[in-house]
Each structure stands twice: as structure tokens, then as C-alpha cells.
Scaffold this active site. Structure first.
Site, mmCIF file in Angstrom:
data_model
loop_
_atom_site.group_PDB
_atom_site.id
_atom_site.type_symbol
_atom_site.label_atom_id
_atom_site.label_comp_id
_atom_site.label_asym_id
_atom_site.label_seq_id
_atom_site.Cartn_x
_atom_site.Cartn_y
_atom_site.Cartn_z
ATOM 1 C CD GLU A 1 -10.189 -2.479 -5.949
ATOM 2 O OE1 GLU A 1 -9.693 -2.574 -4.812
ATOM 3 O OE2 GLU A 1 -11.139 -3.189 -6.338
ATOM 4 C CG HIS A 2 -7.433 -4.296 -8.815
ATOM 5 N ND1 HIS A 2 -8.562 -4.743 -8.163
ATOM 6 C CD2 HIS A 2 -6.503 -4.077 -7.858
ATOM 7 C CE1 HIS A 2 -8.317 -4.801 -6.862
ATOM 8 N NE2 HIS A 2 -7.082 -4.387 -6.643
#
Length: 436
Positions: free
Chosen positions: A318-319
Site C-alpha cells: 500500500e505504502h
């Protein structure tokens, strides 16, 4: 080959937990479909100890709640929402309607049309994720969605005033104090008092994410946004203390939040681990961060930076923070991630809270095929066609007839035939009336 200094729990253990979540969510959804408001209220009482006369806040109630929020908090909300709005508007401005002429009198086009309504889920529970109101509601309004119904849960039986203020200032048309599976189910299928929406957006815990997954198809969803993830790519130039702090910044989201370090420096990896173990006991949120790091934390050492980028892509995290000497290399070296954070001057927490890009991002590998929430998620790109030149229609009719018959679609072929006949004088041998 990559070398693991720290490994997560076996994947089979995680899979078994997800199966249990899926079964429990399915039962709740079925119950709400059958019993509507009665079931919604029952689950709200069970999970949140919350059963007001109406889950929807009136305009007067909203105004009183917002009036009680400190002005500095309201100013910060306005500031962050302006950052989100500015970036979302730039995204919307990059999308233009199209109409071209491909043949004489043949016009093809598309328009970007907002969905008629959207449900915005703003997580709460232990942590009031005020920023999710900016990300889901402001973005929808910039896209032009006329009705945004927003839900957030109470926190220990209390109204999350700052979150309500953020929802109101973002432009929510309806605000419901309702959380969990019961909230997204009510928005999706509709109840006696909550109108259904064609699209759901917003992050949530494992249960909310699973509810959205099971509802997808019946309604649209922005993406699968479950427990948060962070992956840091670091070389020997990175500050191990900063790396450790940033890993723990996301581990505190929940006990199932992966925090991964991929580094070309074994020395840095071991130093980061020492900092994490030193910092964890003093964290106010260690009851979440500690099990997240214990069960889902990883430290992986690669021989080269190219190998680190390639390995990071396999996680589709995600990040992804890139704390290297030349972080912008990641823009061309990587493709599978929700969002990149380039260099020590930025961090995932900026993206979560203040910088203006959207923090609703794909998890659990979904970054392999989708990006995060943006104005385009609230838009339907719909096409239109128009033929005003009879010669062009006759030509298309002839080709359509032949192409359709290759596929054995006689009805399709005849739609083309009649135009070839009407505008181009072609025969219709299958028309008995014409042959009589």
C-alpha cells in the site's frame, strides 16, 4: 538472493483468520438484507453499544457538534481539506470529455459522468480517522457526486466530534453515526431509513474490507482497502532511527498491519531492528504496534538496489517509502504500489494526514491492478456514437453484416443490412416482404 533478518508468521495462519472473518461478515450481510433497520440496530448495539433514536444526524445536531470543536482543530481540518481538494481538482481537470470524427459524419465520444450517489465510510472505533472524511467526501464532491452519505462509528459510546466536523466541512449530504459491517451493508442494500447508494468508498478494518469485497458487484467499490501496510526501501545512506519510527508509525494501525524493510545494508537492517525493539515498549499504541511487528514485521536484505526495487514490487504494498540516496529512481524502477513517498523529507504519515494525496489505497496485493482512490473512481466514463452521413452508415452497415455473420449473429447482421439497403441501395435477400 534476499536474506531475511526477520520473517512474518506463516501465510497459512493469516489465511485461516481471513476465512473466519469472511464467514462472520456473510452472516451479518444476509441478516441485514432480511431484517433491515432492525438488524442494523441490533449489530450497532452489539458491537458499538450504540442505539440512538436515529443514526442520522440532523442539521441542527451537526451544527451543535461542530460548534463544540476547538477552532484550531477546525482550522487544521480546513487546511488539510484544501490540500486534498486542490490535488483532486487537478486530477479532475486532467480528465476531459472527448468527441472525434472517425469517418465523414461518424462521431464517437466519451463523457465523465459522476455516480448518482456514494457511501463514504470513515473509520473510527479506537482511532477516529478524521482524515478519511477528507479523502472520501471531498474527492467525491470534486468529482461532482450529488449525494454523499457518510458513516462513522461512535467511539466508546461517544460522538466523535472532530470526525463529524470533518464530514460536514467536506460536504457530506447525510451523516450517520454508524460503523462496521452494518454501516456499509445499510448503505449498499438500503434499509427503511437509509437510502442505498451505487458505490462505496473508504478504508476500514478487516471486517469492513471483507464486507465491501462481498458487496462488490451489487454495488461498486473504490478498491480493497483493508489493514494498512508499509514497506520501506533503504540503502546505507538512510537514517536507521527514521526508518524504525516510520515502520512503527503504520504498525500502530492494528495488530494485522504489515511493516516491511527491504534494504541493501545488513548493518542498517540490524540497527533498525534494535531501534524498533527499543521504541516499542514506550509507545502508547504498543498493544497494536507490538503484535503487528512481531507477527507481520519483516527485514529483508538484498545485494543491490535494483533487486530491492524488484522485490518490493512483489509485495505490491500500500505504502512504499524510498529512503535512498536517489529516491526518484523508484519512479521508473517500480510499478506495483499504492503510493510512493520519496526521500526522508516526506513520510507515509504525511500522506495519511496532511499532504493532499488520497490515503485510501490498495492493500493485500491489489496494487498489482489498481491505484488508490481519486476523482476518477467516482466517475463513469460513458461513450456515445452518432452517424449523420448516409454514405458512412451504408458502409458501416455492409461491414457490420459481414462481421456479424462470421460470429453467427444473424440479428446483428440484419441491423447493418437494413442501413446498407436504405442508405446504399443494397439488396435484402432475407426480407420476405421485399422479395414477394
Amino acid at each position: 538472493m534476499p536474506r531475511f533478518l526477520k520473517s512474518p508468521v506463516p501465510a497459512a495462519q493469516v489465511t485461516a483468520a481471513r476465512a473466519d472473518v469472511a464467514d462472520r461478515v456473510r452472516a451479518i450481510l444476509d441478516d441485514i438484507r432480511e431484517r433491515g433497520d432492525e438488524a442494523v440496530r441490533q449489530y450497532s448495539e452489539k458491537f458499538d453499544n450504540w442505539s440512538p433514536g436515529s443514526f442520522r444526524l440532523s442539521a441542527g445536531e451537526t451544527e451543535r457538534i461542530v460548534a463544540g470543536v476547538p477552532e484550531t482543530v477546525l482550522d487544521d481540518i480546513r487546511f488539510v481539506q484544501q490540500q486534498v481538494r486542490t490535488f483532486a481538482q487537478a486530477q479532475r481537470d486532467s480528465l476531459r470529455d472527448v468527441e472525434i470524427e472517425t469517418l465523414p459524419g461518424v462521431r464517437l465520444g466519451h463523457r465523465h459522468v459522476p455516480v448518482s450517489a456514494a457511501g463514504a465510510y470513515v473509520p473510527g472505533g479506537r482511532y477516529p480517522l478524521t482524515a478519511s472524511a477528507h479523502m472520501t467526501i471531498v474527492t467525491a464532491k470534486v468529482a461532482g457526486v450529488p449525494r454523499v452519505a457518510a458513516c462513522t462509528p461512535p467511539i466508546r459510546g461517544e460522538i466523535p466530534a472532530a470526525t463529524v466536523a470533518a464530514m460536514h466541512l467536506a460536504g457530506a449530504d447525510e451523516i450517520y453515526l454508524l460503523g462496521g459491517v452494518q454501516a456499509v451493508a445499510a448503505l449498499a442494500v438500503g434499509t427503511e431509513t437509509i437510502g442505498s447508494v451505487p458505490m462505496l468508498a473508504g478504508p476500514g478494518n478487516a471486517y469492513v474490507a471483507e464486507a465491501k469485497r462481498q458487496l462488490f458487484g451489487e454495488v461498486g467499490i473504490d478498491l480493497f482497502a483493508g489493514p494498512t501496510e508499509i514497506l520501506v526501501i533503504a540503502d546505507e545512506h538512510a537514517d536507521p532511527f527514521v526508518v524504525a519510527v516510520d515502520l512503527l508509525s503504520q504498525a500502530e494501525h492494528g495488530p494485522d498491519s504489515p511493516a516491511v524493510l527491504v534494504t541493501t545494508s545488513e548493518e542498517l537492517g540490524r540497527e533498525v531492528e534494535r531501534h524498533v525493539e527499543r521504541l516499542l515498549p514506550g509507545m502508547p499504541t504498543k498493544d497494536f504496534a507490538e503484535p503487528a511487528w512481531r507477527d507481520h514485521g519483516e527485514i529483508v536484505v538484498t545485494d543491490t538496489l535494483d533487486e530491492a526495487f524488484a522485490l518490493a514490487d512483489t509485495y505490491a504494498s500500500e505504502h512504499v517509502e524510498v529512503l535512498t540516496e536517489n529516491p526518484r529512481q523508484a519512479l521508473t524502477k517500480m510499478r506495483d504500489y499504492g503510493a510512493l513517498f520519496l526521500g526522508e523529507g516526506t513520510c507515509v504519515s504525511y500522506g495519511d494526514k496532511v499532504i493532499g494525496t488520497n490515503h485510501v489505497l490498495p492493500t493485500r496485493g491489489a496494487a498489482r491492478y489498481t491505484g488508490g482512490l481519486w476523482v476518477g473512481k467516482y466517475l463513469k466514463t460513458v461513450t456515445h456514437q452518432e452517424v449523420t452521413d448516409t454514405a458512412s452508415s451504408a458502409l458501416l452497415g455492409e461491414v457490420c453484416g459481414r462481421a456479424a455473420r462470421v460470429e453467427l449473429f444473424e440479428g446483428h447482421a440484419r441491423s447493418g443490412d437494413v442501413r446498407a439497403a436504405k442508405y446504399g441501395g443494397k439488396a435484402l435477400p432475407w426480407n420476405e416482404e421485399a422479395g414477394a
